[in-house]
Design an enzyme around this catalytic site. Sequence first.
Site, PDB file in Angstrom:
ATOM      1  N   SER A   1       0.802  -1.219   0.000  1.00 52.94           N
ATOM      2  CA  SER A   1       0.000   0.000   0.000  1.00 52.94           C
ATOM      3  C   SER A   1       0.841   1.278   0.000  1.00 52.94           C
ATOM      4  O   SER A   1       0.336   2.344  -0.290  1.00 52.94           O
ATOM      5  CB  SER A   1      -0.958   0.012   1.197  1.00 52.94           C
ATOM      6  OG  SER A   1      -0.256   0.243   2.389  1.00 52.94           O
TER       7      SER A   1
ATOM      8  N   LYS B   1       0.114   4.387   7.249  1.00 52.44           N
ATOM      9  CA  LYS B   1      -0.410   5.246   6.175  1.00 52.44           C
ATOM     10  C   LYS B   1      -0.024   6.705   6.444  1.00 52.44           C
ATOM     11  O   LYS B   1       0.417   7.066   7.535  1.00 52.44           O
ATOM     12  CB  LYS B   1      -1.947   5.159   6.144  1.00 52.44           C
ATOM     13  CG  LYS B   1      -2.530   3.799   5.757  1.00 52.44           C
ATOM     14  CD  LYS B   1      -2.433   3.532   4.273  1.00 52.44           C
ATOM     15  CE  LYS B   1      -3.148   2.234   3.904  1.00 52.44           C
ATOM     16  NZ  LYS B   1      -2.737   1.079   4.731  1.00 52.44           N
TER      17      LYS B   1
END
Lengths: 205, 205
Positions: free
Chosen positions: A125, A162
């Site tokens: 990701s 993230k």
Amino acid sequence: MKELTKQQTKVLACVEVYLNQTGFPPTRAEICKELGFKSPNAAEMHLRALEKKGYINIKSGSSRGISIIKSQQEYEQSGLQIPVIGLVAAGSPTLAEENIEKRIPCDPEMFADQFDYFLKVKGLSMIDAGIHEDDLVAIKKTTDVKNGDLVVVRLENEVTLKYFKKKDHLLELIPANKDFSTIEIDLREQEAFVEGKSVGLIRTH
Amino acid sequence: MKELTKQQTKVLACVEVYLNQTGFPPTRAEICKELGFKSPNAAEMHLRALEKKGYINIKSGSSRGISIIKSQQEYEQSGLQIPVIGLVAAGSPTLAEENIEKRIPCDPEMFADQFDYFLKVKGLSMIDAGIHEDDLVAIKKTTDVKNGDLVVVRLENEVTLKYFKKKDHLLELIPANKDFSTIEIDLREQEAFVEGKSVGLIRTH
DNA sequence: TCATATACTGTAAAAATATACAGTATAAAT
DNA sequence: ATTTATACTGTATATTTTTACAGTATATGA
């Protein structure tokens, strides 16, 4: 490197400790005294085995002619070992012993900011930020994060790495891969715990 | 600390060098051999003086029972600091002081392989391998590289970090960015020096 | 000029040390 | 059941090493 027997390990440790304390290696007799042997040959035999296995070098004919090639305790003694924690699906990435995959000898001040542990990256990701699978991200435990920081966040049943963006009640956790979508959380409905933020990254080639 | 005479300084240096090379201190006779004395008493007297002045400790009755209290050289061993070298356009990425941008406290054994310095990446030629501008690539000085290794190669007027591929006389230095082209070198026509290979990478966020 | 510090040589003996050899005991492997 | 590896004890000896003692030589300061 060959495995050592229990007694060989003891003898090697004894030599290292003596060396650290006095600045020179022990004699056979001194090893015996330290470990409770009653014959200098006991020490001699263990030293020979250690030499054969490549842990030490013995200069024949020299008193105290022992030099250490490969230390057993090297890692434990050579300063700090930073734990590596796997990014598990659920639960905090705590420093509990069972979560520690391994330890890496390095200085916690090697980056601009101090850090507490390495998080092993799973998945793709963050690939567009050059963060690959199995990279180790240096995490500083803190809740003091700003928009744009790369953070470790624990959600209800997930821990994720993230980019952080928060506006009022809306928390956005943004990946760096166009194939992944941003996680949007309304903080009035769901809890989110910031575990820490990334201050660096290391990768083993 | 008291001043040392010229000969005492020599003897102290001799003990330190011997200790660094062998891992244990020298005997009187060995000091004599090293410094050209013909009597063990010459070494003995200097050692006694060094002890009296507080530079060393002598354990009476012990062979090689010398431990250093105060080194003359004052070795800068304040934990290891790995130098960071900029990837300069031309010339070797040597460890000469003028090329060292800064030093980072860390353990040279933190990666699987030991390394000697960090190379600061310039440009985007390795971006697809997740190696960004200003990343620090840990370099082990070696010429023993295999196809596929990420290597530091010095060409005529350029030092570059690329993937290594060699077949007979053709050396290919392959970037990880489709906008850059592979450097092809016919080793019969142009020289290429492998300075080392990458064993890891660190990045400061 | 005489004492003092530095800087050794040369010798010798006592003590420390490495190291070989001959055994004993035990557990695991074959 | 026998070999093999580990893990010692106990003794002895050649060698290494420390360390004391007796000198020599030179430069320096008082």
